[in-house]
Design a protein around this motif. Structure first.
Motif, PDB file in Angstrom:
ATOM      1  N   ALA A 102      36.945  20.116   4.888  1.00  0.00           N
ATOM      2  CA  ALA A 102      35.736  19.552   5.564  1.00  0.00           C
ATOM      3  C   ALA A 102      34.978  20.268   6.637  1.00  0.00           C
ATOM      4  O   ALA A 102      33.932  20.498   6.535  1.00  0.00           O
ATOM      5  N   ALA A 103      35.483  21.005   7.413  1.00  0.00           N
ATOM      6  CA  ALA A 103      35.058  21.764   8.550  1.00  0.00           C
ATOM      7  C   ALA A 103      34.125  22.710   7.654  1.00  0.00           C
ATOM      8  O   ALA A 103      33.010  23.299   8.179  1.00  0.00           O
ATOM      9  N   ARG A 104      34.577  23.594   7.031  1.00  0.00           N
ATOM     10  CA  ARG A 104      34.046  24.808   6.200  1.00  0.00           C
ATOM     11  C   ARG A 104      32.755  24.284   5.372  1.00  0.00           C
ATOM     12  O   ARG A 104      31.706  24.638   5.387  1.00  0.00           O
ATOM     13  N   ALA A 105      32.978  22.965   5.028  1.00  0.00           N
ATOM     14  CA  ALA A 105      31.491  22.272   4.179  1.00  0.00           C
ATOM     15  C   ALA A 105      30.568  21.618   4.980  1.00  0.00           C
ATOM     16  O   ALA A 105      29.745  21.248   4.682  1.00  0.00           O
ATOM     17  N   GLY A 106      31.036  21.523   6.366  1.00  0.00           N
ATOM     18  CA  GLY A 106      30.242  20.921   7.490  1.00  0.00           C
ATOM     19  C   GLY A 106      30.077  19.301   7.373  1.00  0.00           C
ATOM     20  O   GLY A 106      29.334  18.947   7.869  1.00  0.00           O
ATOM     21  N   ILE A 107      31.253  18.649   6.920  1.00  0.00           N
ATOM     22  CA  ILE A 107      31.398  17.318   7.041  1.00  0.00           C
ATOM     23  C   ILE A 107      32.849  16.906   7.753  1.00  0.00           C
ATOM     24  O   ILE A 107      33.586  17.821   8.039  1.00  0.00           O
ATOM     25  N   SER A 108      32.703  15.566   8.126  1.00  0.00           N
ATOM     26  CA  SER A 108      33.932  15.073   8.474  1.00  0.00           C
ATOM     27  C   SER A 108      34.972  14.699   7.658  1.00  0.00           C
ATOM     28  O   SER A 108      34.755  14.729   6.334  1.00  0.00           O
ATOM     29  N   ARG A 109      36.302  14.771   8.113  1.00  0.00           N
ATOM     30  CA  ARG A 109      37.681  14.294   7.332  1.00  0.00           C
ATOM     31  C   ARG A 109      37.303  13.074   6.582  1.00  0.00           C
ATOM     32  O   ARG A 109      37.457  12.777   5.417  1.00  0.00           O
ATOM     33  N   ARG A 110      36.540  12.024   7.456  1.00  0.00           N
ATOM     34  CA  ARG A 110      36.271  10.808   6.507  1.00  0.00           C
ATOM     35  C   ARG A 110      35.338  10.921   5.490  1.00  0.00           C
ATOM     36  O   ARG A 110      35.549  10.303   4.353  1.00  0.00           O
ATOM     37  N   THR A 111      34.474  11.823   5.702  1.00  0.00           N
ATOM     38  CA  THR A 111      33.217  11.844   4.512  1.00  0.00           C
ATOM     39  C   THR A 111      33.926  12.610   3.328  1.00  0.00           C
ATOM     40  O   THR A 111      33.782  12.476   2.245  1.00  0.00           O
ATOM     41  N   PHE A 112      34.996  13.655   3.734  1.00  0.00           N
ATOM     42  CA  PHE A 112      35.643  14.235   2.611  1.00  0.00           C
ATOM     43  C   PHE A 112      36.255  13.342   1.623  1.00  0.00           C
ATOM     44  O   PHE A 112      36.058  13.686   0.432  1.00  0.00           O
ATOM     45  N   PHE A 113      36.795  12.440   2.271  1.00  0.00           N
ATOM     46  CA  PHE A 113      37.418  11.439   1.367  1.00  0.00           C
ATOM     47  C   PHE A 113      36.612  10.334   0.511  1.00  0.00           C
ATOM     48  O   PHE A 113      36.922   9.503  -0.260  1.00  0.00           O
ATOM     49  N   ASN A 114      35.264  10.426   1.079  1.00  0.00           N
ATOM     50  CA  ASN A 114      34.079   9.680  -0.063  1.00  0.00           C
ATOM     51  C   ASN A 114      33.878  10.389  -1.179  1.00  0.00           C
ATOM     52  O   ASN A 114      33.370   9.948  -2.032  1.00  0.00           O
ATOM     53  N   TYR A 115      34.281  11.746  -1.271  1.00  0.00           N
ATOM     54  CA  TYR A 115      33.973  12.643  -2.350  1.00  0.00           C
ATOM     55  C   TYR A 115      35.511  13.004  -3.038  1.00  0.00           C
ATOM     56  O   TYR A 115      35.250  12.682  -4.550  1.00  0.00           O
ATOM     57  N   PHE A 116      36.365  13.128  -2.606  1.00  0.00           N
ATOM     58  CA  PHE A 116      37.715  13.462  -3.194  1.00  0.00           C
ATOM     59  C   PHE A 116      39.032  12.850  -2.500  1.00  0.00           C
ATOM     60  O   PHE A 116      38.962  12.638  -1.354  1.00  0.00           O
ATOM     61  N   ALA A 117      39.747  12.508  -3.655  1.00  0.00           N
ATOM     62  CA  ALA A 117      40.805  11.939  -3.046  1.00  0.00           C
ATOM     63  C   ALA A 117      41.949  12.630  -2.515  1.00  0.00           C
ATOM     64  O   ALA A 117      42.746  12.494  -1.438  1.00  0.00           O
ATOM     65  N   THR A 118      41.956  14.083  -2.878  1.00  0.00           N
ATOM     66  CA  THR A 118      42.974  14.852  -2.301  1.00  0.00           C
ATOM     67  C   THR A 118      42.176  16.457  -2.576  1.00  0.00           C
ATOM     68  O   THR A 118      40.994  16.649  -2.961  1.00  0.00           O
ATOM     69  N   LYS A 119      42.821  17.234  -1.927  1.00  0.00           N
ATOM     70  CA  LYS A 119      42.126  18.647  -1.619  1.00  0.00           C
ATOM     71  C   LYS A 119      42.293  19.185  -3.243  1.00  0.00           C
ATOM     72  O   LYS A 119      41.571  20.133  -3.368  1.00  0.00           O
TER      73      LYS A 119
END
Length: 197
Positions: free
Chosen positions: A40-57
């Motif tokens: 999330a940090a590398r992509a410039g988004i929040s952890r919460r936003t990450f889970f709007n796009y993907f369920a897992t890493k």
């Protein structure tokens, strides 16, 4: 076909960005050391936003490498060519627009080989792509579902052979390798036809 909205384009761009961040980090530090927070940090988004796009890493890692281009699938569905010809054109069109970075592709392959826990996720993505292809073949209306699944499995095997042949240096680039794999299939079927004559 309607143009995607600004919101849809931004979502697609962010999805690609997150997937690239996951892969870059995996290649830099090893997959075991990568966290969702890192991606999330590398992509410039929040952890919460990450889970709007993907369920897992893991899902993020394989996204860019395992995605059909909607335009090539649409062209395939609309084609009136014989199925085998249309499938070959589909895979050539998909391959022609993918990045041809042998070093990076080899790194990804080594990453999977060195991280066995990634294999289930990779197999799931491959199966999902095959299911999409089966649906596209069935939508054409010229074969039944069993034949569609058989054709998709054969085409997927050819894609795997062509990819590995390119990575090993047997073929100069993915497009040439894809053409060679389909030519090999055609030579086998022609040889079978001759033997039955």
């Amino acid at each position: 076909m309607t143009e995607p909205s600004l919101r849809e384009r931004r979502r697609a761009e962010t999805t690609v960005l997150v997937a690239e961040a996951a892969l870059d980090l995996a290649l830099e530090v090893g997959w075991d050391a990568v966290t969702v927070d890192d991606v999330a940090a590398r992509a410039g988004i929040s952890r919460r936003t990450f889970f709007n796009y993907f369920a897992t890493k893991d899902e993020a890692l394989f996204h860019n490498a395992m995605e059909w281009r909607p335009d090539v699938l649409a062209q395939f569905r609309a084609s009136h060519e014989p199925l085998v010809d249309a499938l070959e054109d589909l895979f050539l069109a998909q391959t022609s627009t993918e990045p041809h970075d042998r070093d990076r592709a080899s790194q990804v392959l080594r990453l999977v080989e060195g991280s066995p826990e990634l294999l289930p996720g990779l197999l799931t993505r491959i199966a999902a792509m095959e299911d999409v292809l089966v649906e596209a073949i069935t939508d054409r209306g010229d074969v039944d579902e069993f034949t569609a699944r058989t054709a998709a499995a054969i085409a997927g095997s050819l894609a795997r052979v062509s990819g590995l042949s390119w990575l090993s240096g047997l073929q100069p680039d993915p497009l040439t390798s894809t053409r060679a794999a389909w030519a090999a299939l055609r030579s086998l079927t022609t040889a079978t036809d001759r033997s039955n004559a």
